[in-house]
Scaffold this active site. Structure first.
Site, PDB file in Angstrom:
ATOM      1  N   GLU A 274      -1.310   8.911 -44.124  1.00  0.00           N
ATOM      2  CA  GLU A 274      -2.005   8.114 -45.101  1.00  0.00           C
ATOM      3  C   GLU A 274      -1.858   8.719 -46.651  1.00  0.00           C
ATOM      4  OE1 GLU A 274      -5.915   6.789 -44.726  1.00  0.00           O
ATOM      5  OE2 GLU A 274      -6.099   5.744 -46.591  1.00  0.00           O
TER       6      GLU A 274
ATOM      7  N   ARG B  21      -6.100  17.586 -31.858  1.00  0.00           N
ATOM      8  CA  ARG B  21      -5.591  17.792 -32.949  1.00  0.00           C
ATOM      9  C   ARG B  21      -5.871  19.326 -33.052  1.00  0.00           C
ATOM     10  NH1 ARG B  21      -7.854  14.416 -36.195  1.00  0.00           N
ATOM     11  NH2 ARG B  21      -8.149  15.657 -38.136  1.00  0.00           N
TER      12      ARG B  21
ATOM     13  N   LYS C  49      -9.232  15.598 -44.864  1.00  0.00           N
ATOM     14  CA  LYS C  49      -8.895  15.291 -46.055  1.00  0.00           C
ATOM     15  C   LYS C  49      -9.813  15.165 -47.071  1.00  0.00           C
ATOM     16  CE  LYS C  49      -5.415  12.678 -44.874  1.00  0.00           C
ATOM     17  NZ  LYS C  49      -4.328  11.802 -44.937  1.00  0.00           N
TER      18      LYS C  49
HETATM   19  P1  ATP Z   1      -7.800  13.813 -41.901  1.00  0.00           P
HETATM   20  O1  ATP Z   1      -8.667  14.053 -40.864  1.00  0.00           O
HETATM   21  O2  ATP Z   1      -7.243  15.053 -42.313  1.00  0.00           O
HETATM   22  O3  ATP Z   1      -8.121  12.708 -43.053  1.00  0.00           O
HETATM   23  P2  ATP Z   1      -5.797  11.868 -40.936  1.00  0.00           P
HETATM   24  O4  ATP Z   1      -5.763  11.762 -39.495  1.00  0.00           O
HETATM   25  O5  ATP Z   1      -6.710  10.833 -41.510  1.00  0.00           O
HETATM   26  O6  ATP Z   1      -6.603  13.335 -41.172  1.00  0.00           O
HETATM   27  P3  ATP Z   1      -3.290  10.965 -41.742  1.00  0.00           P
HETATM   28  O7  ATP Z   1      -2.739  11.135 -42.988  1.00  0.00           O
HETATM   29  O8  ATP Z   1      -3.600   9.718 -41.030  1.00  0.00           O
HETATM   30  O9  ATP Z   1      -4.591  12.017 -41.698  1.00  0.00           O
HETATM   31  O10 ATP Z   1      -2.532  11.914 -40.553  1.00  0.00           O
HETATM   32  C1  ATP Z   1      -1.258  11.448 -40.415  1.00  0.00           C
HETATM   33  C2  ATP Z   1      -0.874  12.096 -38.949  1.00  0.00           C
HETATM   34  O11 ATP Z   1      -1.319  13.457 -38.805  1.00  0.00           O
HETATM   35  C3  ATP Z   1      -1.775  11.629 -37.884  1.00  0.00           C
HETATM   36  O12 ATP Z   1      -0.646  10.946 -36.895  1.00  0.00           O
HETATM   37  C4  ATP Z   1      -2.567  12.362 -37.475  1.00  0.00           C
HETATM   38  O13 ATP Z   1      -3.043  12.060 -36.037  1.00  0.00           O
HETATM   39  C5  ATP Z   1      -2.035  13.597 -37.689  1.00  0.00           C
HETATM   40  N1  ATP Z   1      -2.936  14.595 -37.956  1.00  0.00           N
HETATM   41  C6  ATP Z   1      -4.220  14.686 -38.786  1.00  0.00           C
HETATM   42  N2  ATP Z   1      -4.953  15.868 -38.792  1.00  0.00           N
HETATM   43  C7  ATP Z   1      -4.164  16.457 -37.407  1.00  0.00           C
HETATM   44  C8  ATP Z   1      -4.663  17.727 -37.006  1.00  0.00           C
HETATM   45  N3  ATP Z   1      -5.623  18.357 -37.537  1.00  0.00           N
HETATM   46  N4  ATP Z   1      -3.986  18.056 -35.952  1.00  0.00           N
HETATM   47  C9  ATP Z   1      -2.847  17.502 -35.662  1.00  0.00           C
HETATM   48  N5  ATP Z   1      -2.350  16.113 -36.274  1.00  0.00           N
HETATM   49  C10 ATP Z   1      -3.074  15.746 -37.320  1.00  0.00           C
HETATM   50 MG    MG Z   2      -5.789   8.679 -40.799  1.00  0.00          MG
END
Ligand code: ATP
Ligand code: MG
Length: 558
Positions: free
Chosen positions: A37, A262, A272
């Protein structure tokens, strides 16, 4: 498939599932996607997902898409989109022509939403957002049906079209899937598919005032793109029944969602939302502050893509949550830079040293090895002279026990140069040592001890030739291993996470160092020319990582 299985890569349950699906014929090839995102910069956790998504596709000769999950216009910007692309490329991955956006599918999603309405599987609800939450119930309290749940298909279609046309204010209506308000899984209690948001979108502008929710957009985007394995983190496990429900209700091609744990890293935060707070509240200098766990921050700090990929490989893919010690990440960088970074001498906290018996006005150059790990890196000349800088720490009067560096009456070896003996010191009014006086042994050139025991070797820089620099030393951003566990996590920001040394003296070969160049400063660590604050005539170095490997100790203990 046997040739695939024969590859000696360590396997994991996702790779095994992919192999199985190819074997059984469920899928003909592997198609994955990385779906960020664009509401912030990528962090090291995303690197884990990127390495998994792109790595799996590469291994099986498939493809991996970069798809922006841009369904929430309020928080998403083009700056983030561009930064994310740059970071994925920098990590070493290529999506080729497969760059997509959830917003590419807004028309298709809308059409499918109407199809669900027509099949009696979706309805327009007038409950407020708060009421929707209240009616949903909890794990122990069953949900209640909305009074609008049984609207006729025609009325739903009409209202949904008018939602799209902008007739209703934000938050006044939603489109919901009609599933089961008594479902044990809360995600199945008539999830919201669309909400009204009269906000311009960074790609579609003012075309839309209703935006799809993540769950409604994600699986359908996967399906449109022919994704086979939709890999995501564990928090989506409970969303999988909904993912599958939408696909089935629409009767479209079905990808397979698989969840993995994760990455959690010690001494930092990774969401984020929290990283944005650190930036917005000025607790760091920006998304690319070298203390941040963002890829932009790690890159500026001096991390190599290879070190990060190696780290992702070593942590592996598992189904259980765990916390990885940040020392492992540092270990991976040290291992990589040890092989590739040229050695240089740099004095971070200078103390003047005068060699009294070295002829005034004499200058000579000594040979120094660029990288003992890489004979091909050759040697360089380092100028020597009567006045040098040494590290303040390398002189003590009186010397503590087992101190092998310089102190009155003691001999040390100057790296690549001569053996010197301390003959006296000069002090200021406060008693601080300002200059160390020495005599050198001209016959010890190159560091030859000629039979005597000289325990210490210290680095130095010729004062007449030294280059000035600012050096920034970093420590963990948080004092606690799990700052996330504390409500007041921001109070755990390490006040000593940045130390700025403005008077460092470097050997002159560093004068031409360019932004992003990395070196080992002997006995100090690995340093990288800061890409934001360095300018012609102003050298700024960031310490990427020190030399002491704390990971080896941690590993030995476990
Ligand atoms: P955040 O919790 O940092 O906001 P998010 O999941 O909202 O992360 P996205 O941009 O939606 O952020 O993530 C893109 C991809 O990266 C998704 O498939 C998510 O599952 C993966 N991802 C995000 N954080 C992690 C992490 N700490 N370890 C592994 N994969 C991750
Ligand atoms: Mg997300």
């Amino acid at each position: 498939m046997s040739e695939l299985e024969a590859k000696d890569k360590p396997s994991n349950f996702i790779r095994d599932a992919a192999l199985e699906d190819l074997k059984s014929g469920r899928y003909k090839g592997i198609v994955t996607r990385f779906p960020p995102e664009p509401n912030g910069y990528l962090h090291i956790g995303h690197a884990k997902a990127i390495c998994l998504d792109f790595g799996l596709a590469l291994e099986f000769g498939g493809r991996c898409h970069l798809r922006f999950d841009d369904t929430n216009p309020a928080k998403e910007t083009t700056e983030y989109v561009e930064a994310i692309k740059a970071d994925v490329r920098w990590l070493g991955f290529d999506w080729g022509p497969h760059l997509y956006h959830a917003s590419d599918y807004f028309d298709k999603l809308y059409e499918w939403a109407e199809a669900l309405i027509k099949n009696g599987l979706a309805y327009v609800d007038d409950l407020t957002p708060d009421q929707v939450v209240e009616y949903r119930g909890t794990l122990t309290v069953p949900g209640r049906e909305s009074p609008y749940r049984n609207r006729a298909v025609g009325e739903n279609l009409d209202l949904f079209r008018r939602m799209r046309a902008g007739e209703f204010p934000d938050g006044s209506k939603t489109l919901r899937a009609k599933i089961d308000m008594a479902a044990g899984n809360l995600n199945l209690r008539d999830p919201v598919m669309y909400r009204i948001r009269k906000t311009a979108h960074h790609r579609t502008g003012d075309t839309w005032c209703i935006y799809p929710m993540y769950d409604w957009a994600h699986g359908q985007s996967d399906s449109i793109e022919g994704v086979t394995h939709s890999l995501c983190t564990l928090e989506y496990e409970d969303h999988r029944p909904l993912y599958d429900w939408y696909i089935q209700a629409l009767g479209i091609y079905a990808p397979r969602q698989i969840e993995f744990a994760r990455l959690n890293l010690s001494h930092t935060v990774m969401s984020k939302r929290k990283l944005l707070q650190l930036v917005e509240e000025g607790l760091v200098s920006g998304w690319d502050d070298p203390r941040m766990p963002t890829l932009a921050g790690l890159r500026r700090r001096g991390y190599t893509p290879g070190a990060i990929r190696d780290f992702c490989e070593r942590i592996g893919i598992a189904k259980a949550d765990n916390l990885v010690d940040i020392a492992l990440l540092e270990h991976c960088l040290r291992e990589d830079l040890n092989l590739r970074a040229e050695r240089r001498m740099a004095v971070l906290r200078p103390l003047r040293l005068i060699i009294e018996n070295y002829p005034e006005g004499r200058a000579e150059e000594l040979d120094a090895v660029n990288n003992p790990e890489d004979p091909g890196a050759g040697t360089r000349k380092v100028p020597f002279g009567r006045i040098l800088y040494i590290e303040q720490d390398d002189f003590r009067d009186p010397p503590p026990p087992k101190y092998f560096r310089l102190s009155p009456g003691v001999e040390v070896r100057l790296r690549y140069a001569y053996i010197v003996k301390c003959t006296g010191v000069e002090r200021d009014a406060a008693g601080q040592v300002t200059t160390v006086r020495c005599e050198y042994d001209p016959a010890s050139r190159g560091g030859d001890a000629r039979g005597r025991k000289v325990k210490g070797t210290i680095h130095w820089v010729s004062a007449a030739d030294a280059v000035d620099a600012e050096v920034r030393l970093y420590d963990h951003l948080f004092t606690a291993p799990k700052p996330d566990e504390t409500e007041d996590w921001k109070t755990l920001v390490n006040p000593r996470s940045l130390e700025v040394l403005r008077g460092a003296k470097l050997e002159p070969s560093l004068a031409g160092a360019k932004a992003g160049d990395r070196f080992q400063f002997e006995r100090q660590g690995y340093f990288c020319v800061d890409s934001r604050d360095s300018a012609p005539g102003r050298l700024v170095f960031d310490r990427a990582v020190g030399l002491r490997d704390t990971w080896a100790k941690i590993e030995a203990k476990t």
